[in-house]
Write a protein that holds these residues in place. Structure first.
Motif, PDB file in Angstrom:
ATOM      1  N   LYS A 271       0.916  -1.306   0.077  1.00 27.56           N
ATOM      2  CA  LYS A 271       0.006  -0.010   0.035  1.00 27.56           C
ATOM      3  C   LYS A 271       0.785   1.346   0.225  1.00 27.56           C
ATOM      4  CE  LYS A 271      -3.949  -2.128   2.624  1.00 27.56           C
ATOM      5  NZ  LYS A 271      -4.828  -1.935   3.608  1.00 27.56           N
ATOM      6  N   GLY A 272       0.659   2.269  -0.572  1.00 28.83           N
ATOM      7  CA  GLY A 272       1.326   3.611  -0.773  1.00 28.83           C
ATOM      8  C   GLY A 272       1.830   3.616  -2.031  1.00 28.83           C
ATOM      9  N   ASP A 273       2.755   4.895  -2.309  1.00 34.03           N
ATOM     10  CA  ASP A 273       3.252   5.084  -3.815  1.00 34.03           C
ATOM     11  C   ASP A 273       4.835   4.982  -3.367  1.00 34.03           C
ATOM     12  OD1 ASP A 273       4.175   6.041  -5.975  1.00 34.03           O
ATOM     13  OD2 ASP A 273       3.037   7.772  -6.050  1.00 34.03           O
ATOM     14  N   LYS A 274       5.415   3.760  -3.987  1.00 31.41           N
ATOM     15  CA  LYS A 274       6.847   3.828  -3.700  1.00 31.41           C
ATOM     16  C   LYS A 274       7.600   4.801  -4.284  1.00 31.41           C
ATOM     17  CE  LYS A 274      10.526   0.605  -4.887  1.00 31.41           C
ATOM     18  NZ  LYS A 274      10.970  -0.667  -5.779  1.00 31.41           N
TER      19      LYS A 274
ATOM     20  N   ASP B 107      -8.528  -2.167  10.613  1.00 28.79           N
ATOM     21  CA  ASP B 107      -8.513  -0.951  10.106  1.00 28.79           C
ATOM     22  C   ASP B 107      -7.425  -0.397   8.850  1.00 28.79           C
ATOM     23  OD1 ASP B 107     -10.733  -0.500  11.801  1.00 28.79           O
ATOM     24  OD2 ASP B 107      -9.484   0.884  13.196  1.00 28.79           O
ATOM     25  N   ASN B 108      -7.725   0.197   8.063  1.00 31.95           N
ATOM     26  CA  ASN B 108      -6.747   0.650   7.066  1.00 31.95           C
ATOM     27  C   ASN B 108      -5.658   1.467   7.721  1.00 31.95           C
ATOM     28  OD1 ASN B 108      -5.256   1.535   4.733  1.00 31.95           O
ATOM     29  ND2 ASN B 108      -6.914   2.677   3.780  1.00 31.95           N
ATOM     30  N   PRO B 109      -4.462   1.179   7.788  1.00 30.26           N
ATOM     31  CA  PRO B 109      -3.478   1.968   8.564  1.00 30.26           C
ATOM     32  C   PRO B 109      -2.988   3.336   8.037  1.00 30.26           C
ATOM     33  CG  PRO B 109      -2.360   0.082   7.411  1.00 30.26           C
ATOM     34  CD  PRO B 109      -4.047  -0.036   6.870  1.00 30.26           C
TER      35      PRO B 109
ATOM     36  N   PHE C 231       4.555  10.490  13.497  1.00 29.40           N
ATOM     37  CA  PHE C 231       4.562  10.180  11.940  1.00 29.40           C
ATOM     38  C   PHE C 231       3.357   9.401  11.568  1.00 29.40           C
ATOM     39  CE2 PHE C 231       9.042   9.546  13.790  1.00 29.40           C
ATOM     40  CZ  PHE C 231       9.831  10.153  12.956  1.00 29.40           C
ATOM     41  N   THR C 232       3.193   9.847  10.370  1.00 29.40           N
ATOM     42  CA  THR C 232       1.910   9.482   9.696  1.00 29.40           C
ATOM     43  C   THR C 232       2.106   8.178   8.744  1.00 29.40           C
ATOM     44  OG1 THR C 232       0.945  11.741   9.683  1.00 29.40           O
ATOM     45  CG2 THR C 232      -0.077  10.245   8.086  1.00 29.40           C
ATOM     46  N   VAL C 233       1.677   7.265   8.861  1.00 32.14           N
ATOM     47  CA  VAL C 233       1.389   6.135   8.031  1.00 32.14           C
ATOM     48  C   VAL C 233       1.223   6.348   6.558  1.00 32.14           C
ATOM     49  CG1 VAL C 233       1.221   3.612   7.638  1.00 32.14           C
ATOM     50  CG2 VAL C 233       1.370   4.427  10.118  1.00 32.14           C
ATOM     51  N   THR C 234       2.201   6.226   5.602  1.00 28.03           N
ATOM     52  CA  THR C 234       1.805   6.405   4.489  1.00 28.03           C
ATOM     53  C   THR C 234       1.876   5.122   3.337  1.00 28.03           C
ATOM     54  OG1 THR C 234       4.037   7.339   3.744  1.00 28.03           O
ATOM     55  CG2 THR C 234       2.428   8.870   4.228  1.00 28.03           C
TER      56      THR C 234
END
Length: 793
Positions: free
Chosen positions: A138-141, A165-167, A180-183
């Motif tokens: 998940k997320g943009d590399k 839940d979606n992290p 920190f925000t999980v991206t």
């Protein structure tokens, strides 16, 4: 024809159940060990080999060429940036700085969750995930960790923190310092990687986390958690990259440091096995396991050959009849190979079952996640089965095929026609030589570990509880200690960075008495308050303890420091000591008796002890163990009231010291297990041979008893043969074991000597085991009624 071979083989095995059982049991144990060792070796050889372009991935490391050569997988923090900016040798270069035992706090409404991450948090540059193949689910590399305040976690950690839940978008707080925000979410890390961190955060938050901007330009300090990984271009060799490292030293160091500091590249494939750079284990131990596995399989095959040739005379008439009826030698050979194959097949099935039962215990021992790879295991089992069949069956098959039919039918075949006792003597000697090598090895490892754990360490490690200090707040530290000292059972307490012996050791440069240049060796710094010596039971040999202080105004040094200066303890008292680039200066007021600051694998360092509350991370508490349960409960209550936002934990010092020898204890358990299996296989064969001898000597024993021989004389008839063989086995094993264990002990700077008592214990234990094995069957034969013995056919 093959069906006929198998049918006859099955009938023969049913007729000789004891022979079949002993052969199957011995081979099954040997093959089980082979399967487990093969799995263990292939597992460790597979570490980090799944990364794309792994042959071009390297880690930078530090060498110091001063008083000897020192190495660390850590590097100065600016090295990675300099290598990336000053050279075009690499496609990608990334810095990653790891910390351990971090507190992760998650606030969800009114609920606050706390997690202790033993593997810690890694401050990471985004190129790290272009170099190493850890897929992002998940997320943009292209954008993760590019901006400050971002974090990515593994699937496992996401479930642990946030459930279903979606992290993405959730906030985590690290050590109550930075949010920190999980991206992004990474695919769970495979078991066969040395990269254990599962929480990665933006490198751009390093200064905020540490509270210092100096680290980014500090070329004089090395933190073991500061690593640099690089993916070299296909045209770049390791030698050309190492040459670039030399240019970096010339650019950023002056004076004697030009000769002291070196930076080099370490291949990714070397990381797991290079113990000098904190690798898991040296490859020589894998080779040792390989040969142990090979020897155990050979021992099982030797057992089989021994019993098969011993049984050969009992099958003489069967072979004679077959030959008269037209059987050719090669048909008889393949008949025996079929019999061996049937035994091996049953043994392999049993070995596979035992391997599946034993694997969880092996995983628990190594704290690993090994699994059987179906294809690899199938190929290995096929190869080992063919090897065992032909290794075990070829010689007995050739012996049977050579029988002269006339002699066989007339029962005139003797021991010399089946190789005689000379062959079986050689085989028994081979078996017990292997067993005694393993026994001697186990005794020496036990002795070394006992020496390591019972020798005076120069400090008291018993009944000392280590409590973590997450904040260096003077008021809180004072309140915490005062309250802890009031707890029943507390004898003494001290604030310090770490205990006298710890996994974490900080070293720095040293300048003594305003000399023109620094000493050609580093000094190990230990921060502790005025109670450090008394809490750990350490002794002064000269001078006095320093006075109570929050910062460094006085130093204590150890005897090794004095010896390196070629002075006497009294000579250094009152002299000035400067460390850490001469930023910390103070007089030496006392000399402490030497103590082991690390394991027995490493030499005692030159050490200085000084007060500095900003570095205190531990409260060491000496307690009375009779009140341990009450005291520990009180500690937890007081600690939680002092640091309500943190997560409580504690550790006993003797457990901490014991972790130095985790790998040695694992090696000991393996050697003990393999020695036991080798002895068991040997004893199975020994019992079978004694049983065979008892049957062959039935009439001889009867005659001897009629002529007046007592039981002891009959027992010696059996015992003398094996006594000679065991002594010969010991003569063969002793030098081999001495050589192997002498090399093992070289890994310890402080070690036992291999004395004659160790070898005496080995030979005595082997004799006792063999006597018990041989004794029962020999006594039965010796006490049999001679009348029945003389009537036997």
């Amino acid at each position: 024809m093959i069906k006929n071979y198998i049918k006859i083989a099955w009938r023969n095995l049913k007729r000789n159940k004891a022979y079949a059982f002993i052969s199957v049991a011995g081979l099954a144990l040997g093959i089980t060990c082979g399967i487990l060792i093969f799995t263990l070796i292939t597992y460790h050889l597979s570490f980090d080999n799944f990364h794309k372009n792994s042959d071009r991935v390297y880690r930078l490391y530090t060498e110091w060429h001063d008083d000897g050569i020192g190495r660390s997988h850590g590097v100065p923090q600016p090295l990675g940036k300099t290598f990336r900016n000053d050279f075009t040798l690499a496609e990608k270069t990334a810095r990653v700085i790891s910390f351990h035992d971090n507190l992760i706090t998650i606030t969800q409404g009114n609920q606050v969750k706390k997690f202790k991450e033993d593997n810690g948090v890694a401050f990471t540059e985004p190129e790290y995930f272009d170099i190493l193949n850890f897929p992002l689910l998940k997320g943009d590399k292209k954008t993760v960790l590019v901006k400050p305040g971002e974090a990515i976690v593994t699937e496992k950690i996401a479930r642990k923190y946030f459930g279903d839940d979606n992290p993405i978008g959730k906030v985590i707080r690290v050590d109550n310092k930075v949010n920190f925000t999980v991206t992004g979410v990474l695919k769970d890390l495979p078991a066969n990687t040395d990269r254990k961190q599962q929480v990665y955060v933006s490198y751009g938050n390093m200064d905020e986390y540490t509270g210092s901007k100096k680290r980014e330009d500090n070329w004089g300090g090395v933190f073991s958690g500061s690593e640099v990984f690089t993916l070299l271009k296909p045209s770049t060799t390791m030698e050309s990259a190492n040459s670039a490292m030399a240019l970096i030293v010339k650019k950023h160091y002056t004076g004697r440091d030009l000769q002291v500091w070196k930076f080099k590249l370490q291949p990714l494939s070397d990381i797991h096995f290079n113990s000098d750079l904190d690798g898991y284990a040296d490859k020589k131990y894998l080779w040792a396991l390989f040969f142990i596995g090979l020897f155990l399989i050979i021992t099982a095959c030797v057992n089989f050959v021994n019993l098969a040739t011993a049984q050969a005379l009992n099958r003489a008439k069967e072979i004679g009849v077959r030959k008269v009826l037209g059987s050719l030698p090669h048909q008889l050979f393949w008949q025996f190979i079929a019999e061996t194959a049937l035994i091996t097949f049953v043994a392999v099935i049993l070995a596979i079952g035992l391997s599946f039962i034993a694997l969880p215990a092996i995983n628990n021992l190594f704290e690993s996640q090994m699994t059987f790879k179906l294809f690899q295991l199938s190929v290995f089992i096929m190869l080992i089965s063919v090897l065992v069949v032909f290794l075990s069956g070829s010689y007995p098959g050739l012996v049977l095929a050579r029988f002269q039919p006339i002699l066989a039918l007339k029962s005139k075949l003797s021991q010399k026609h089946v190789g005689g006792f000379s062959l079986r003597r050689i085989l028994v000697v081979t078996q017990f030589s292997i067993s005694q090598v393993l026994i001697i090895g186990a005794i020496i490892i036990v002795s070394q570990l006992h020496y390591s754990q019972t020798t005076d360490l120069g400090f008291n490690k018993d009944a000392v509880v280590l409590l973590p200090i997450p904040q260096q707040d003077k008021a809180k530290l004072s309140t915490l200690r005062n309250r802890i000292n009031e707890v029943q059972g507390v004898e003494k307490s001290s604030y310090c960075y770490k205990a006298p012996a710890a996994q974490s050791n900080n070293s720095t440069d040293v300048n003594f008495n305003h000399r023109g240049e620094d000493e050609h060796w580093g000094i190990n710094t230990k921060q502790g308050d005025e109670n450090f010596l008394s809490t750990f039971g350490m002794k002064l040999v000269a001078g006095r303890n320093f006075f109570p202080a929050d910062t460094t105004h006085e130093f204590l040094v150890n005897e090794t420091f004095v010896k390196k200066l070629n002075l006497k303890p009294q000579d250094v008292i009152g002299k000035m000591l400067a460390i850490d680039g001469k930023t910390i200066k103070a007089p030496i007021v006392g000399v402490v008796k030497d103590f082991y600051n690390y394991s027995f694998h490493t030499e005692i360092s030159a050490i200085c002890i000084m007060p500095d509350y900003r570095s205190y991370s531990t409260l060491a508490v000496k307690i009375n163990m009779r009140n341990a349960k009450t005291s520990l409960a009180a500690f937890e209550k007081i600690w939680n009231e002092t640091f309500p936002e943190e997560l409580y934990s504690y550790q006993f010092l003797d457990d901490s010291v014991g972790k130095f020898y985790e790998m040695d204890n694992i090696q000991l358990k393996l050697v003990e297990a393999f020695a036991g299996i080798a002895i068991l296989i040997g004893c199975l064969g020994l019992y079978g041979l004694v049983s065979f001898m008892a049957v062959r000597k039935t009439k001889e024993i009867g005659v001897r008893k009629v002529l007046g021989a007592d039981t002891m004389h009959i027992l010696w008839l059996f015992g003398k043969e094996f006594t000679y063989l065991l002594l010969i086995a010991f003569v063969v094993a002793a030098p081999l074991a001495w050589w192997a264990m002498h090399n093992y002990l070289q890994d310890f700077k402080y070690r036992i000597t291999i004395g004659p008592g160790i070898f005496l214990t080995s030979i005595l234990s082997t004799f006792i085991i063999a006597s018990i094995t041989v004794g029962y069957r020999s006594v039965m034969a010796a006490t049999a009624n001679p009348v029945k013995s003389l009537r036997s056919e």
